[in-house]
Design an enzyme around this catalytic site. Structure first.
Site, PDB file in Angstrom:
ATOM      1  CG  ASN A  10      21.545 -47.964   1.178  1.00  0.00           C
ATOM      2  OD1 ASN A  10      21.056 -47.947   2.310  1.00  0.00           O
ATOM      3  ND2 ASN A  10      21.155 -48.823   0.240  1.00  0.00           N
ATOM      4  CE  LYS A  12      23.309 -51.838   0.733  1.00  0.00           C
ATOM      5  NZ  LYS A  12      23.776 -52.901  -0.142  1.00  0.00           N
ATOM      6  CG  HIS A 100      18.409 -51.137  -2.537  1.00  0.00           C
ATOM      7  ND1 HIS A 100      18.818 -52.445  -2.451  1.00  0.00           N
ATOM      8  CD2 HIS A 100      19.538 -50.392  -2.575  1.00  0.00           C
ATOM      9  CE1 HIS A 100      20.144 -52.481  -2.424  1.00  0.00           C
ATOM     10  NE2 HIS A 100      20.606 -51.244  -2.501  1.00  0.00           N
ATOM     11  CD  GLU A 169      22.315 -49.555  -5.754  1.00  0.00           C
ATOM     12  OE1 GLU A 169      23.279 -49.121  -5.119  1.00  0.00           O
ATOM     13  OE2 GLU A 169      21.364 -50.130  -5.218  1.00  0.00           O
TER      14      GLU A 169
HETATM   15  P1  13P Z   1      27.762 -51.978  -1.778  1.00  0.00           P
HETATM   16  O1  13P Z   1      28.421 -50.635  -2.048  1.00  0.00           O
HETATM   17  O2  13P Z   1      28.017 -52.475  -0.410  1.00  0.00           O
HETATM   18  O3  13P Z   1      28.052 -52.939  -2.875  1.00  0.00           O
HETATM   19  O4  13P Z   1      26.177 -51.694  -1.830  1.00  0.00           O
HETATM   20  C1  13P Z   1      25.661 -51.009  -2.882  1.00  0.00           C
HETATM   21  C2  13P Z   1      24.255 -50.689  -2.612  1.00  0.00           C
HETATM   22  O5  13P Z   1      23.411 -51.574  -2.565  1.00  0.00           O
HETATM   23  C3  13P Z   1      23.924 -49.285  -2.349  1.00  0.00           C
HETATM   24  O6  13P Z   1      22.550 -49.085  -2.349  1.00  0.00           O
END
Ligand code: 13P
Length: 251
Positions: A10, A12, A100, A169
């Site tokens: 991901n 982002k 998310h 998560e």
């Molecule tokens: P990190 O691996 O940066 O903690 O992020 C996790 C996440 O939100 C994946 O969707």
């Protein structure tokens, strides 16, 4: 039984056109290495990069996903700022992340999430559905109750689990460098499995983990046999660390 292990990147709000080299590096690594278990690597870059990436990377073990679709159930129309599920599918993605916590915080409520999940599946996108408790819910021993609420409020009773990956998560773990203990995770995944079986009659749901997954802790997380892979944020941006995560998992 050999199961598929997912490594989902991901990205982002990160990456640009040149970031394709990171994916090419992972692809080259995958071509040269054979592991006993099946694995699937899914890159979820920002949507502006999807078409150019999917056009260039044609690899058996690499797939692509988006980080969002519109909640508008039309393929096109006068909806400024929206990208329909069909557009995302047409750009070569086969997956989409929905629910998310970072998106929930901005503008996704249960109704929207439920709608997007159904629109995604209708358009032949598999859904990476995220759930997770925040720190205060964890401290009040409300973790599993929170997850149960998130699931029942978002998933239709008749949902086809072949189109669904559930990513647990914990919000307190995302981007913090802290991961839950194996005991904690064990409890969560056992409960999830039991609950999904009772409520949705699904025997083998695909359950993955996300939150501060790194090259160092992936081997610890790999010990939990109920976890079928990872949704990785920061550590998925560079091919070097993503490759090491895959390597360390299978070590
Ligand atoms: P990190 O691996 O940066 O903690 O992020 C996790 C996440 O939100 C994946 O969707």
């Amino acid at each position: 039984m050999s199961k598929t292990i997912y490594f989902i990147a991901n990205w982002k709000m990160n990456g640009n056109f040149h970031s394709i080299t990171e994916i090419e590096n992972v692809n080259n690594f995958l071509r040269k290495n054979v592991f006993s278990k099946l694995k699937k690597i899914i890159f979820c870059p920002p949507s502006n990069l999807l078409v150019s990436f999917t056009k260039k990377i044609k690899a058996k073990l690499i797939d692509f996903g988006a980080q969002d679709i519109s909640k508008i159930d039309f393929s096109h129309g006068p909806y400024t700022g929206q990208l329909s599920a069909k557009m995302i599918k047409d750009s070569g993605a086969n997956y989409v992340i929905i629910g998310h916590s970072e998106k929930r915080l901005l503008d996704e409520d249960y109704k929207t999430i439920k709608k997007k999940i159904s629109i995604a599946i209708k358009n032949k996108l598999k859904v990476i559905f995220c759930i997770g408790e925040n720190l205060s819910q964890k401290n009040k021993n409300l973790s599993f109750k929170t997850l149960k609420n998130q699931i029942t409020n978002s998933l239709d009773k008749k949902i086809d689990f072949n189109n669904l990956i559930i990513a647990y998560e914990p919000i307190w773990s995302i981007g913090t460098g802290i991961i839950p203990s194996n005991n904690y995770l064990d409890q969560i995944y056992q409960n999830l499995k039991k609950f999904l079986n009772e409520k949705y009659k699904v025997k083998y749901p695909v359950l993955i983990y996300g939150g501060s997954v790194t090259t160092d802790n992936v081997a610890i997380l790999a010990k939990n046999s109920l976890i079928s892979g990872f949704l990785i944020g920061g550590a998925s941006l560079r091919s070097k660390s993503l490759i090491k995560i895959i390597k360390n998992y299978f070590k």
